[in-house]
Design an enzyme around this catalytic site. Sequence first.
Site, PDB file in Angstrom:
ATOM      1  N   SER A   1       0.872  -1.214   0.031  1.00 30.12           N
ATOM      2  CA  SER A   1       0.030  -0.167  -0.192  1.00 30.12           C
ATOM      3  C   SER A   1       0.798   1.271   0.024  1.00 30.12           C
ATOM      4  O   SER A   1       0.554   2.169  -0.720  1.00 30.12           O
ATOM      5  CB  SER A   1      -0.921   0.058   1.274  1.00 30.12           C
ATOM      6  OG  SER A   1      -0.144  -0.063   2.444  1.00 30.12           O
TER       7      SER A   1
ATOM      8  N   ASP B   1       8.707  -3.455  -4.661  1.00 28.55           N
ATOM      9  CA  ASP B   1       7.255  -2.791  -4.576  1.00 28.55           C
ATOM     10  C   ASP B   1       6.855  -1.580  -5.446  1.00 28.55           C
ATOM     11  O   ASP B   1       6.026  -1.577  -6.170  1.00 28.55           O
ATOM     12  CB  ASP B   1       6.896  -2.348  -3.109  1.00 28.55           C
ATOM     13  CG  ASP B   1       7.267  -3.438  -2.069  1.00 28.55           C
ATOM     14  OD1 ASP B   1       7.366  -4.468  -2.487  1.00 28.55           O
ATOM     15  OD2 ASP B   1       7.460  -3.023  -0.733  1.00 28.55           O
TER      16      ASP B   1
HETATM   17  C1  GLA Z   1       8.840  -5.187   1.419  1.00 30.49           C
HETATM   18  C2  GLA Z   1       9.972  -4.335   1.014  1.00 30.49           C
HETATM   19  C3  GLA Z   1      10.443  -4.916  -0.285  1.00 30.49           C
HETATM   20  C4  GLA Z   1      10.962  -6.260  -0.322  1.00 30.49           C
HETATM   21  C5  GLA Z   1      10.075  -7.122   0.307  1.00 30.49           C
HETATM   22  C6  GLA Z   1      10.531  -8.676   0.737  1.00 30.49           C
HETATM   23  O1  GLA Z   1       7.882  -5.443   0.547  1.00 30.49           O
HETATM   24  O2  GLA Z   1       9.279  -2.936   0.709  1.00 30.49           O
HETATM   25  O3  GLA Z   1      11.495  -3.879  -0.880  1.00 30.49           O
HETATM   26  O4  GLA Z   1      12.374  -5.937   0.237  1.00 30.49           O
HETATM   27  O5  GLA Z   1       9.730  -6.488   1.761  1.00 30.49           O
HETATM   28  O6  GLA Z   1      10.992  -9.236  -0.385  1.00 30.49           O
END
Ligand code: GLA
Length: 389
Positions: free
Chosen positions: A134, A179
């Site tokens: 989010s 993300d």
């Molecule tokens: C979170 C972080 C990502 C990644 C994941 C694990 O979502 O924001 O950058 O490291 O954890 O894969």
Amino acid sequence: MTTDAATDAATDAAAVFASAFGDAPDGVWAAPGRINLIGEHTDYNEGFVLPAALPHATRVAARRRSDGLVRLFSAQGDGAVAEFAVDGLAPGSVSGWAAYPAGVFWALAEAGHPVGGADLAFDSDVPSGAGLSSSAALECATALALDELYGLGLDAPGRALLAQRAENAYVGVPCGALDQMASSCCVAGHAYFLDTRTLAGRQVPLDLPAVGLSLLVIDTRVKHDLGDGAYAGLRAGCERAAGLLGVRALRDLGVAELAAAQERLPAELRPLVRHVVTEDQRVLDAIALLDAGDPRALGPVLTAGHASLRDDYRVSCPETDLAVAAANAAGALGARMMGGGFGGSVLALVDTDRLAEVERAVREAFAAAGYADPHAFPAVPSQGAHRVR
Ligand code: GLA
């Protein structure tokens, strides 16, 4: 999301804008949350990831201002408008949910982009704290709106990296690029195979319904918080291990070198390294299976990824472990926790005709364990950040 639903969502965001600021916005933009098929905690080790965008998105209705002021309102917030001047932004100057969009203004200005003031009204259906990104949706929607309002001419990866910079340096969470790259760059009907070192990406067709398969997201409702230090500690452990091994990042270590590398590491770093190295390999294995037209075989790859996150990386929790076990026991082809960990969501690969059975089994297992009722929904690979109106 259907065209009608997208139109309704844009109308909702514009209505939120009108109620907060009066008048109509200049436009409405959306950026989605994401799932990740495989490739967890590999991004900050310069490794591989395989996300897909969710239909759930953060929409922002926005209007340019000429006085350098920013006003932010969220339909999911506490009713207050956050207000600040672009010029006065410095890491930490805005807190709470508004720090994420504020950080994007800051990152754009810091990178030399001529961004001025704006009014932004947000409306989101991405579950927060569920490991479905989010925060990235909020950042990437802001970045796209500002890119277009100010004619900055950024591309999707460029916006994603500025959004990541906002989260790293303004909000203070040392996340990798998974993300934001997913939220900005994914394409409907595809998973996005990304090399986080080179940022070379490939859209991989993922038409699971055509072969009778579905991806089921199970939000355990255990809220995770990447700001609490555990995530930063894991990242630091990986960087320390890379330093001890004399490589730039753990990405540079292959499975064949793992056993010898382990002997050169202190005991506490060995499981971390084992997870990252085997997880990178699992992404490559998953890609090979998809390229070979064998998506059913992804199941065991997912479950092996979960075991590695649970036993080696130790970011699982009883609820995610139970969701994986119950889904698999009820006939899922495989399942694993997603995202940073310590709660959040599980992804299960399921024969579409068994979806209801798997969901029921997980909910019954949660009820029997005294856990809150999980929220399950099928994930359809959707479009990355885009203009809605
Ligand atoms: C979170 C972080 C990502 C990644 C994941 C694990 O979502 O924001 O950058 O490291 O954890 O894969």
